[in-house]
Write an enzyme that holds these catalytic residues in place. Sequence first.
Site, short mmCIF file in Angstrom:
data_model
loop_
_atom_site.label_atom_id
_atom_site.label_comp_id
_atom_site.label_asym_id
_atom_site.label_seq_id
_atom_site.Cartn_x
_atom_site.Cartn_y
_atom_site.Cartn_z
N GLY A 140 0.22 8.30 0.86
CA GLY A 140 0.19 8.17 2.49
C GLY A 140 1.45 7.53 3.12
N ILE A 141 1.27 7.08 4.32
CA ILE A 141 2.49 6.59 5.20
C ILE A 141 3.44 5.56 4.36
CG2 ILE A 141 2.78 5.35 7.31
CD1 ILE A 141 0.07 6.60 8.51
N GLY A 142 2.48 4.56 3.71
CA GLY A 142 3.40 3.77 2.94
C GLY A 142 4.54 4.33 2.23
N SER A 183 -3.05 0.27 14.75
CA SER A 183 -3.59 1.45 15.13
C SER A 183 -4.10 1.56 16.72
CB SER A 183 -4.91 2.16 14.42
OG SER A 183 -5.45 2.88 14.98
N GLY A 213 0.88 -1.14 -0.19
CA GLY A 213 0.04 -0.04 0.07
C GLY A 213 0.78 1.36 0.02
N TYR A 255 -12.97 -1.22 11.33
CA TYR A 255 -11.47 -1.16 11.35
C TYR A 255 -10.87 -1.30 12.84
CZ TYR A 255 -7.18 1.96 11.08
OH TYR A 255 -6.12 2.49 11.08
N ASN A 268 1.78 3.61 -2.56
CA ASN A 268 1.46 4.43 -3.59
C ASN A 268 1.17 5.97 -2.95
OD1 ASN A 268 -0.53 2.72 -3.74
ND2 ASN A 268 -1.88 4.42 -4.50
P1 NAP Z 1 -4.39 5.75 2.91
O1 NAP Z 1 -3.77 7.15 2.92
O2 NAP Z 1 -5.72 5.39 2.83
O3 NAP Z 1 -3.55 4.82 2.14
C1 NAP Z 1 -3.62 3.26 2.06
C2 NAP Z 1 -2.79 2.45 1.26
O4 NAP Z 1 -3.33 1.14 1.27
C3 NAP Z 1 -3.20 2.84 -0.33
O5 NAP Z 1 -1.92 3.01 -0.89
C4 NAP Z 1 -4.16 1.99 -0.71
O6 NAP Z 1 -3.83 1.61 -2.30
C5 NAP Z 1 -3.65 0.62 -0.22
N1 NAP Z 1 -4.46 -0.46 -0.35
C6 NAP Z 1 -5.48 -0.67 0.06
N2 NAP Z 1 -6.27 -1.82 -0.14
C7 NAP Z 1 -5.16 -2.52 -0.75
C8 NAP Z 1 -4.83 -3.89 -1.26
N3 NAP Z 1 -5.91 -4.68 -1.23
N4 NAP Z 1 -3.97 -4.01 -1.60
C9 NAP Z 1 -2.73 -3.12 -1.51
N5 NAP Z 1 -2.79 -1.89 -1.12
C10 NAP Z 1 -3.99 -1.79 -0.66
O7 NAP Z 1 -3.83 5.18 4.46
P2 NAP Z 1 -2.64 5.58 5.65
O8 NAP Z 1 -3.23 6.76 6.47
O9 NAP Z 1 -1.40 6.27 4.76
O10 NAP Z 1 -2.65 4.33 6.34
C11 NAP Z 1 -1.45 3.44 6.43
C12 NAP Z 1 -1.43 2.51 7.43
O11 NAP Z 1 -1.66 3.16 8.55
C13 NAP Z 1 -2.98 1.60 7.64
O12 NAP Z 1 -2.60 0.67 8.13
C14 NAP Z 1 -3.89 2.42 8.48
O13 NAP Z 1 -4.68 1.72 9.04
C15 NAP Z 1 -2.70 3.13 9.55
N6 NAP Z 1 -3.15 3.89 10.47
C16 NAP Z 1 -3.09 5.39 9.65
C17 NAP Z 1 -3.59 6.34 10.56
C18 NAP Z 1 -3.80 7.87 10.30
O14 NAP Z 1 -4.36 8.69 10.86
N7 NAP Z 1 -3.73 8.12 8.76
C19 NAP Z 1 -3.75 6.24 12.13
C20 NAP Z 1 -3.42 4.91 12.39
C21 NAP Z 1 -3.17 3.91 11.65
P3 NAP Z 1 -4.98 2.40 -3.46
O15 NAP Z 1 -4.47 3.72 -3.68
O16 NAP Z 1 -5.05 1.53 -4.49
O17 NAP Z 1 -6.29 2.32 -2.73
#
Ligand code: NAP
Length: 254
Positions: free
Chosen positions: A36-38, A163, A32, A178, A34
Site C-alpha cells: 500500500g501507501i507505506g 485521513s 506498515g 476509523y 510491506n
Molecule cells: P493498507 O493497504 O491496508 O496497508 C496497511 C498497512 O498497515 C499494512 O502494511 C499492514 O500490515 C500494516 N499494519 C496493520 N496493522 C499493523 C501493526 N499492528 N503494526 C504494523 N503494521 C501494521 O492501507 P493503505 O491504504 O496503504 O493505508 C496507509 C495509511 O493511509 C493508513 O494510515 C490509512 O489510514 C491511510 N489512508 C488511506 C486511504 C486510502 O484510500 N487507502 C485514505 C486515507 C488515509 P500487514 O500486511 O501485516 O497487515
Amino acid sequence: MVDDAHAEQGSTRHTGLVSESPGGSRICIVTGANRGIGLEVVRQLSDRGDTVVLGCREVDAGERAASGFAASIGTVLVRWLDVLDAGSMTAIADELTGSFGRLDVLVNNAAIHYDTWQRPSTADLQIVEEAWATNVLGPWRAVHAFLPLLRASGHGRIVNVSSESGSLASMRSDTPAYSVSKAALNALTKQLAADLRRDRVLVNSVCPGWVATDMGGPGGRPVGDGAASVVWAVDLPDDGPTGGFFRDGRPVPF
Ligand code: NAP
C-alpha cells in the site's frame, strides 16, 4: 516485550547504485510498509538516496515487497515492526543508535479497520478498541520509541498518516471506529507538535486522499499520488509548518 524470534528477523537490502554514507542521506522509518501507501513511501524516499527502514509485521512480506526496488539508490532495511509491540520498535531504535545515532523521519503509516459497515450507534466496540490500539496508540508508542533518535537529528520529522475521515469539520456517521481514531491521531499531532517544537521536530498529519490500496479499494487515485502527499511532509524545510493537517501540500480543516 521483545520477541527474540522476531527481533532476529530482518535483512538489509542495498539496492541499485548504493549510496550508503549515513551522513549523506536521511534516516527514515515507515511503519506498515510491506504494501500500500507505506511501501510506496519507502520507494519514493529510497529513490532519493535516503536510508529507509521498511517496518513490517511479516519480514518475508517486506522482503518480497522490497525486491521490486532494484532501481532505487538508497538503502532499504527490512525490519520486523508491529506498532502494538513496543519491543519491536525499541529493537530497531537500539540498532539505529548503534549504526547512525539519529533518526530523521518517522512516518506513522500503519492503520486498520476502515469500518464502512458500521454506524456509531451500533458499533462493535471490540473493533473500536482495535482501531484505537493500532491507529492511535501505535503511532504514540512509535514516537516514544524513536524520540531520542529524532531529537538527535536536529531536523526531525514525524508524519502521521491520517485521513479526512478524521476531520471534525466534515465528520459524519460512517466508519466510526476509523474516523474517531483518525480524529484522535490528529489531536496527537497537535499535542506532539507543541511539545516538540523546542526539539526542532516538526509533527504533521497528512491525508493521502482516496488511494487504490487494499484499504482504499478500487477506484481511488494511484498509490504514487497518495505517497507523494505523505512525502511532502517528510520534505518540509526546518522552518516549515508543524501541528498542521495537509493533503497534497494544502491544509485540510481539522
Ligand atoms: P493498507 O493497504 O491496508 O496497508 C496497511 C498497512 O498497515 C499494512 O502494511 C499492514 O500490515 C500494516 N499494519 C496493520 N496493522 C499493523 C501493526 N499492528 N503494526 C504494523 N503494521 C501494521 O492501507 P493503505 O491504504 O496503504 O493505508 C496507509 C495509511 O493511509 C493508513 O494510515 C490509512 O489510514 C491511510 N489512508 C488511506 C486511504 C486510502 O484510500 N487507502 C485514505 C486515507 C488515509 P500487514 O500486511 O501485516 O497487515
